[in-house]
Structure formats: C-alpha cells, structure tokens
Design a protein around this motif. Structure first.
Motif, PDB file in Angstrom:
ATOM      1  N   ASP A  31     -16.474   5.473   2.416  1.00 45.46           N
ATOM      2  CA  ASP A  31     -16.912   5.316   1.023  1.00 45.46           C
ATOM      3  C   ASP A  31     -15.798   4.808   0.113  1.00 45.46           C
ATOM      4  O   ASP A  31     -16.073   4.451  -1.039  1.00 45.46           O
ATOM      5  CB  ASP A  31     -17.380   6.667   0.453  1.00 45.46           C
ATOM      6  CG  ASP A  31     -18.504   7.292   1.248  1.00 45.46           C
ATOM      7  OD1 ASP A  31     -19.401   6.558   1.677  1.00 45.46           O
ATOM      8  OD2 ASP A  31     -18.474   8.528   1.440  1.00 45.46           O
ATOM      9  N   LEU A  32     -14.554   4.797   0.589  1.00 47.92           N
ATOM     10  CA  LEU A  32     -13.400   4.702  -0.300  1.00 47.92           C
ATOM     11  C   LEU A  32     -12.699   3.356  -0.254  1.00 47.92           C
ATOM     12  O   LEU A  32     -12.567   2.738   0.804  1.00 47.92           O
ATOM     13  CB  LEU A  32     -12.392   5.801   0.063  1.00 47.92           C
ATOM     14  CG  LEU A  32     -12.941   7.237   0.167  1.00 47.92           C
ATOM     15  CD1 LEU A  32     -11.826   8.183   0.550  1.00 47.92           C
ATOM     16  CD2 LEU A  32     -13.619   7.660  -1.128  1.00 47.92           C
ATOM     17  N   ILE A  33     -12.221   2.942  -1.415  1.00 48.85           N
ATOM     18  CA  ILE A  33     -11.285   1.823  -1.541  1.00 48.85           C
ATOM     19  C   ILE A  33      -9.986   2.384  -2.114  1.00 48.85           C
ATOM     20  O   ILE A  33     -10.002   3.110  -3.119  1.00 48.85           O
ATOM     21  CB  ILE A  33     -11.815   0.716  -2.455  1.00 48.85           C
ATOM     22  CG1 ILE A  33     -13.089   0.082  -1.877  1.00 48.85           C
ATOM     23  CG2 ILE A  33     -10.749  -0.366  -2.676  1.00 48.85           C
ATOM     24  CD1 ILE A  33     -13.713  -0.980  -2.778  1.00 48.85           C
ATOM     25  N   MET A  34      -8.877   2.044  -1.487  1.00 49.16           N
ATOM     26  CA  MET A  34      -7.566   2.552  -1.902  1.00 49.16           C
ATOM     27  C   MET A  34      -6.818   1.496  -2.725  1.00 49.16           C
ATOM     28  O   MET A  34      -6.546   0.404  -2.238  1.00 49.16           O
ATOM     29  CB  MET A  34      -6.743   2.910  -0.661  1.00 49.16           C
ATOM     30  CG  MET A  34      -5.330   3.357  -0.964  1.00 49.16           C
ATOM     31  SD  MET A  34      -4.462   3.783   0.577  1.00 49.16           S
ATOM     32  CE  MET A  34      -2.771   3.877  -0.016  1.00 49.16           C
ATOM     33  N   PRO A  35      -6.477   1.800  -3.992  1.00 50.86           N
ATOM     34  CA  PRO A  35      -5.684   0.862  -4.788  1.00 50.86           C
ATOM     35  C   PRO A  35      -4.219   0.862  -4.336  1.00 50.86           C
ATOM     36  O   PRO A  35      -3.671   1.899  -3.944  1.00 50.86           O
ATOM     37  CB  PRO A  35      -5.796   1.415  -6.214  1.00 50.86           C
ATOM     38  CG  PRO A  35      -6.920   2.413  -6.175  1.00 50.86           C
ATOM     39  CD  PRO A  35      -6.919   2.961  -4.787  1.00 50.86           C
ATOM     40  N   ILE A  36      -3.596  -0.307  -4.408  1.00 46.62           N
ATOM     41  CA  ILE A  36      -2.173  -0.458  -4.085  1.00 46.62           C
ATOM     42  C   ILE A  36      -1.521  -1.327  -5.152  1.00 46.62           C
ATOM     43  O   ILE A  36      -2.021  -2.415  -5.469  1.00 46.62           O
ATOM     44  CB  ILE A  36      -1.965  -1.093  -2.700  1.00 46.62           C
ATOM     45  CG1 ILE A  36      -2.557  -0.213  -1.593  1.00 46.62           C
ATOM     46  CG2 ILE A  36      -0.472  -1.335  -2.438  1.00 46.62           C
ATOM     47  CD1 ILE A  36      -2.453  -0.827  -0.199  1.00 46.62           C
ATOM     48  N   PHE A  37      -0.406  -0.850  -5.715  1.00 49.14           N
ATOM     49  CA  PHE A  37       0.369  -1.623  -6.678  1.00 49.14           C
ATOM     50  C   PHE A  37       1.485  -2.351  -5.934  1.00 49.14           C
ATOM     51  O   PHE A  37       2.284  -1.714  -5.238  1.00 49.14           O
ATOM     52  CB  PHE A  37       0.977  -0.710  -7.741  1.00 49.14           C
ATOM     53  CG  PHE A  37      -0.045  -0.007  -8.591  1.00 49.14           C
ATOM     54  CD1 PHE A  37      -0.648  -0.661  -9.653  1.00 49.14           C
ATOM     55  CD2 PHE A  37      -0.406   1.305  -8.327  1.00 49.14           C
ATOM     56  CE1 PHE A  37      -1.596  -0.021 -10.436  1.00 49.14           C
ATOM     57  CE2 PHE A  37      -1.346   1.960  -9.100  1.00 49.14           C
ATOM     58  CZ  PHE A  37      -1.951   1.293 -10.154  1.00 49.14           C
ATOM     59  N   VAL A  38       1.537  -3.673  -6.105  1.00 48.22           N
ATOM     60  CA  VAL A  38       2.544  -4.500  -5.439  1.00 48.22           C
ATOM     61  C   VAL A  38       3.445  -5.094  -6.513  1.00 48.22           C
ATOM     62  O   VAL A  38       2.967  -5.792  -7.418  1.00 48.22           O
ATOM     63  CB  VAL A  38       1.892  -5.631  -4.631  1.00 48.22           C
ATOM     64  CG1 VAL A  38       2.941  -6.319  -3.768  1.00 48.22           C
ATOM     65  CG2 VAL A  38       0.748  -5.116  -3.776  1.00 48.22           C
ATOM     66  N   LYS A  39       4.747  -4.831  -6.396  1.00 50.58           N
ATOM     67  CA  LYS A  39       5.663  -5.255  -7.454  1.00 50.58           C
ATOM     68  C   LYS A  39       6.675  -6.278  -6.955  1.00 50.58           C
ATOM     69  O   LYS A  39       7.199  -6.182  -5.847  1.00 50.58           O
ATOM     70  CB  LYS A  39       6.404  -4.037  -8.025  1.00 50.58           C
ATOM     71  CG  LYS A  39       7.248  -4.364  -9.259  1.00 50.58           C
ATOM     72  CD  LYS A  39       7.845  -3.130  -9.899  1.00 50.58           C
ATOM     73  CE  LYS A  39       8.668  -3.496 -11.122  1.00 50.58           C
ATOM     74  NZ  LYS A  39       9.296  -2.330 -11.767  1.00 50.58           N
ATOM     75  N   ASP A  40       6.937  -7.236  -7.812  1.00 50.19           N
ATOM     76  CA  ASP A  40       7.951  -8.263  -7.555  1.00 50.19           C
ATOM     77  C   ASP A  40       9.357  -7.682  -7.492  1.00 50.19           C
ATOM     78  O   ASP A  40       9.716  -6.808  -8.288  1.00 50.19           O
ATOM     79  CB  ASP A  40       7.945  -9.285  -8.705  1.00 50.19           C
ATOM     80  CG  ASP A  40       7.253 -10.589  -8.332  1.00 50.19           C
ATOM     81  OD1 ASP A  40       7.040 -10.820  -7.143  1.00 50.19           O
ATOM     82  OD2 ASP A  40       6.920 -11.352  -9.259  1.00 50.19           O
ATOM     83  N   ASP A  41      10.154  -8.196  -6.568  1.00 48.36           N
ATOM     84  CA  ASP A  41      11.610  -8.043  -6.591  1.00 48.36           C
ATOM     85  C   ASP A  41      12.108  -6.611  -6.690  1.00 48.36           C
ATOM     86  O   ASP A  41      13.012  -6.289  -7.472  1.00 48.36           O
ATOM     87  CB  ASP A  41      12.206  -8.872  -7.739  1.00 48.36           C
ATOM     88  CG  ASP A  41      11.936 -10.360  -7.574  1.00 48.36           C
ATOM     89  OD1 ASP A  41      11.837 -10.799  -6.415  1.00 48.36           O
ATOM     90  OD2 ASP A  41      11.818 -11.068  -8.588  1.00 48.36           O
ATOM     91  N   ILE A  42      11.535  -5.708  -5.915  1.00 55.67           N
ATOM     92  CA  ILE A  42      12.112  -4.384  -5.758  1.00 55.67           C
ATOM     93  C   ILE A  42      12.343  -4.154  -4.271  1.00 55.67           C
ATOM     94  O   ILE A  42      11.652  -4.728  -3.420  1.00 55.67           O
ATOM     95  CB  ILE A  42      11.224  -3.259  -6.350  1.00 55.67           C
ATOM     96  CG1 ILE A  42       9.827  -3.241  -5.706  1.00 55.67           C
ATOM     97  CG2 ILE A  42      11.126  -3.395  -7.860  1.00 55.67           C
ATOM     98  CD1 ILE A  42       8.984  -2.048  -6.132  1.00 55.67           C
ATOM     99  N   GLU A  43      13.307  -3.313  -3.951  1.00 57.34           N
ATOM    100  CA  GLU A  43      13.663  -3.091  -2.556  1.00 57.34           C
ATOM    101  C   GLU A  43      12.968  -1.875  -1.962  1.00 57.34           C
ATOM    102  O   GLU A  43      12.675  -1.845  -0.772  1.00 57.34           O
ATOM    103  CB  GLU A  43      15.184  -2.910  -2.431  1.00 57.34           C
ATOM    104  CG  GLU A  43      15.965  -4.204  -2.569  1.00 57.34           C
ATOM    105  CD  GLU A  43      15.596  -5.219  -1.489  1.00 57.34           C
ATOM    106  OE1 GLU A  43      15.501  -4.828  -0.304  1.00 57.34           O
ATOM    107  OE2 GLU A  43      15.388  -6.392  -1.850  1.00 57.34           O
ATOM    108  N   ASN A  44      12.708  -0.869  -2.796  1.00 60.20           N
ATOM    109  CA  ASN A  44      12.128   0.378  -2.307  1.00 60.20           C
ATOM    110  C   ASN A  44      10.933   0.768  -3.173  1.00 60.20           C
ATOM    111  O   ASN A  44      10.850   0.373  -4.343  1.00 60.20           O
ATOM    112  CB  ASN A  44      13.174   1.497  -2.343  1.00 60.20           C
ATOM    113  CG  ASN A  44      14.371   1.194  -1.472  1.00 60.20           C
ATOM    114  OD1 ASN A  44      14.253   1.007  -0.264  1.00 60.20           O
ATOM    115  ND2 ASN A  44      15.549   1.127  -2.096  1.00 60.20           N
ATOM    116  N   PRO A  45      10.012   1.557  -2.625  1.00 61.41           N
ATOM    117  CA  PRO A  45       8.879   2.019  -3.430  1.00 61.41           C
ATOM    118  C   PRO A  45       9.346   2.764  -4.673  1.00 61.41           C
ATOM    119  O   PRO A  45      10.290   3.559  -4.617  1.00 61.41           O
ATOM    120  CB  PRO A  45       8.127   2.947  -2.476  1.00 61.41           C
ATOM    121  CG  PRO A  45       8.486   2.461  -1.107  1.00 61.41           C
ATOM    122  CD  PRO A  45       9.915   2.005  -1.217  1.00 61.41           C
TER     123      PRO A  45
END
Length: 338
Positions: A31-45
């Motif tokens: 039932d689920l969709i998981m959102p993911i934030f993708v960021k420019d120019d970073i090395e670690n979460p």
C-alpha cells in the motif's frame, strides 16, 4: 448486525484469529510509497531536525536506501530534489537540469535495480526557486501574482527530464491550473506516453507541511500559497479539482494532507471509485507522532498503524508516508497492532 447471535454469551475478548479473519481493513507494504529526499553536493546523509529519523541523501547513497527498502518489501518511491541554494533562480530552471539530483538518482537506481522499483518523482518548482513558490511570481497591476502559464512550461520540461532518466510516474504538486494536461502533452510529444501522472489533485493550504519545507528548503520567502492551494474549509471543491485532472489525463488522484482530510478521501473515492486514489500522510503528521513517541506519551507503533488504517479505511488505495520503512520493518518482525 452482531458478529455472533446475541443470545450467546459474549467473550471478554474475541480471539485475534477471529478478529483478523473478519477485519475489513489491513495495511501491507504493497500500500505504501516511501518518499526520499535527494540533495546536491553532500557526502553523507543529513538528518532532518524537524523529521526525526529522516534524512536528506546524497545522490550516491540513494541506491543504498532503496536497496534496504526493497529488502523489506517496499517497492515504490517518491523522489524529491534538494538543489544547492546558489543554483536556485526566479524561474526554477534547475528543476529541469538533466544532471540535477533527481535525474541522477533515477539513473543510478535503474542501473542497480533495473525496473524493479516503481519510481515516482515530484514535479514542482518550489524547491528550485529563489522565492520558494510553486509558480513563477510576476508583478502585474501593482500586485505580485503567480504566472500560471509560464509555470506550466517549466514543469512540463521537468517532467520530460524525469521521464528520460527513467521515472515511471511524475507527480505534479504545484496546483497550477492545467498542469496535468501540459505534462501529458509534453510527455506524449517526446515519446513517453507510457509514463503515468499521479496528480496532487486535491492539495490543501495546510499547516502540516512545515517539516517538509525544512527538509526540501522550499518554504516561500514571501507571502503564502493560499492563492493556488485549496481552502481547508472546502470539501465539495475537491470534486471539481479531481474531475479537472481526470479530464486532463491523470492516472492516479491524490489527496494531501491525509489525516485531517479523511472526509475528503472518502468523498473522492465515492464519486470517482474507478480511479486509483493516493493519500499523502504528510511530514507534520509524521513528526507529531515521532515527537510524542520520543516523550513517551504514545505507543508509536500502535498509533502509526491506527493512522494508516484510518487513511486506507477512508478510501485510499495508496499511502505516501514517511513511516514506510518503519512499518515495513515492524511487519517483517511480526508486529500485529490490533
């Protein structure tokens, strides 16, 4: 009608097996969709302060988080791009950069996992503009207005770039008039007729978006979004908004937020039962649960399942939720809430 004849003595508690057997609603990872934030120019979460347990991921790490989610049974993902602040401009041109964070992430996911993951992408310029609005502001008649038509050109280009990278669905969220039609036309012209549109058909001007705006660095720098998002006092207006998007070619409709608008979810499902309906369990809803759980005020697992069950019971076929990974892990561990 009672589950059992009233003349028979009632048990203090029906056995769980019986309750599961006759349960009307259940939640699964499907039932689920998981959102993911993708960021420019970073090395670690980067942890998101307003969303405990959630992160912005560098492009290179998206494959890792998607792989972990796939192992837990999550198959669908909604990607949001977070560009560097200095790249943002007035018209949101970074939104359709083929080398932006979302197109890069899609290509890496496809290279690693092929077409197994179902990839949705957010199509809105608020995170890519210097002003933070979902449309392009213009000065007209002594007022600042959102130029709907020039915004459509930008989001159509954005949708095509995401399709070229390998998106299965694009998800326009800006509540611009004609956005679905503009995107459908652009995708078809470029040969991407198979790419679907999950439209934020009913999106309210809500106070529940605050944590997301921190996560995506997308808060408006002036004014607010009430001129193009729906009034929380209106429900019947949602029927008109949904019908417009259906006529323009939307494949999936969405109500956002979910928890405060369960009546609207029900209204849309009853009136358009043959259209898949998504509901967005938004950042503020997520963060309130997390904050209360951290204080020890609520049972996080139970409350999370109760909320998601309510959203599905109201009529949602699909739930976009930041709880997705937690729920998948809990289910895999055998947790049963009710």
């Amino acid at each position: 009608m009672p589950m059992f004849p009233q003349t028979r003595p009632r048990r203090l508690r029906l056995s769980k097996a019986i309750r599961d057997l006759v349960a009307e609603t259940s939640i699964s990872v499907n039932d689920l969709i998981m959102p993911i934030f993708v960021k420019d120019d970073i090395e670690n979460p980067e942890p998101i302060d307003a969303m405990p347990g959630y992160y912005r991921y560098p492009v290179k790490d998206v494959v890792k988080i998607v792989g972990e989610a796939l192992e837990h049974g999550i198959k669908a993902f909604l990607l949001f791009g977070v560009p560097k602040p200095e790249k943002k401009d007035h018209t949101g041109t970074p939104a359709y950069d083929p080398n932006g964070p979302v197109p890069q992430a899609i290509r890496l996911i496809r290279k690693e996992f092929g077409w197994e993951p179902l990839i949705f992408t957010d199509v809105c310029i608020c995170g890519y503009t210097s002003h933070g609005h979902c449309g392009i502001p213009v000065e007209k008649h002594g007022r600042t207005l959102i130029d709907n038509d020039s915004t459509l050109d930008v989001i159509a280009k954005m949708a095509v770039v995401h399709a070229e990278a390998g998106a299965d669905f694009v998800a326009p969220s800006g509540m611009m008039d004609g956005m679905v039609a503009a995107i459908r036309e652009a995708l078809d012209e470029e040969g991407y007729s198979e790419v679907g549109i999950m439209s934020y058909a009913i999106k309210y001007a809500s106070g529940f978006y605050g944590p997301f705006r921190e996560a995506a660095d997308s808060a408006p720098r002036f004014g607010d979004r009430r001129s193009y998002q729906m009034d929380p006092r209106n429900a019947m207006e949602a029927l008109k908004e949904a019908l417009l998007d259906i006529e323009e070619g939307a494949d999936i409709l969405m109500v956002k937020p979910a928890l405060a608008y369960l009546d609207v979810i029900r209204l849309i499902k009853e009136n358009y039962p043959h259209y898949p309906l998504a509901a967005y369990n938004v950042s503020g809803e997520y963060s309130m649960v997390k904050a209360a759980a951290e204080k020890g005020w609520i049972d996080e697992k139970l409350v999370t399942f109760e909320i998601l069950t309510a959203i599905k019971r109201a009529g949602a076929d699909i739930i976009i939720t930041y709880h997705a990974m937690d729920v998948a892990k809990w289910l895999r561990e055998g947790y049963s809430p009710f």
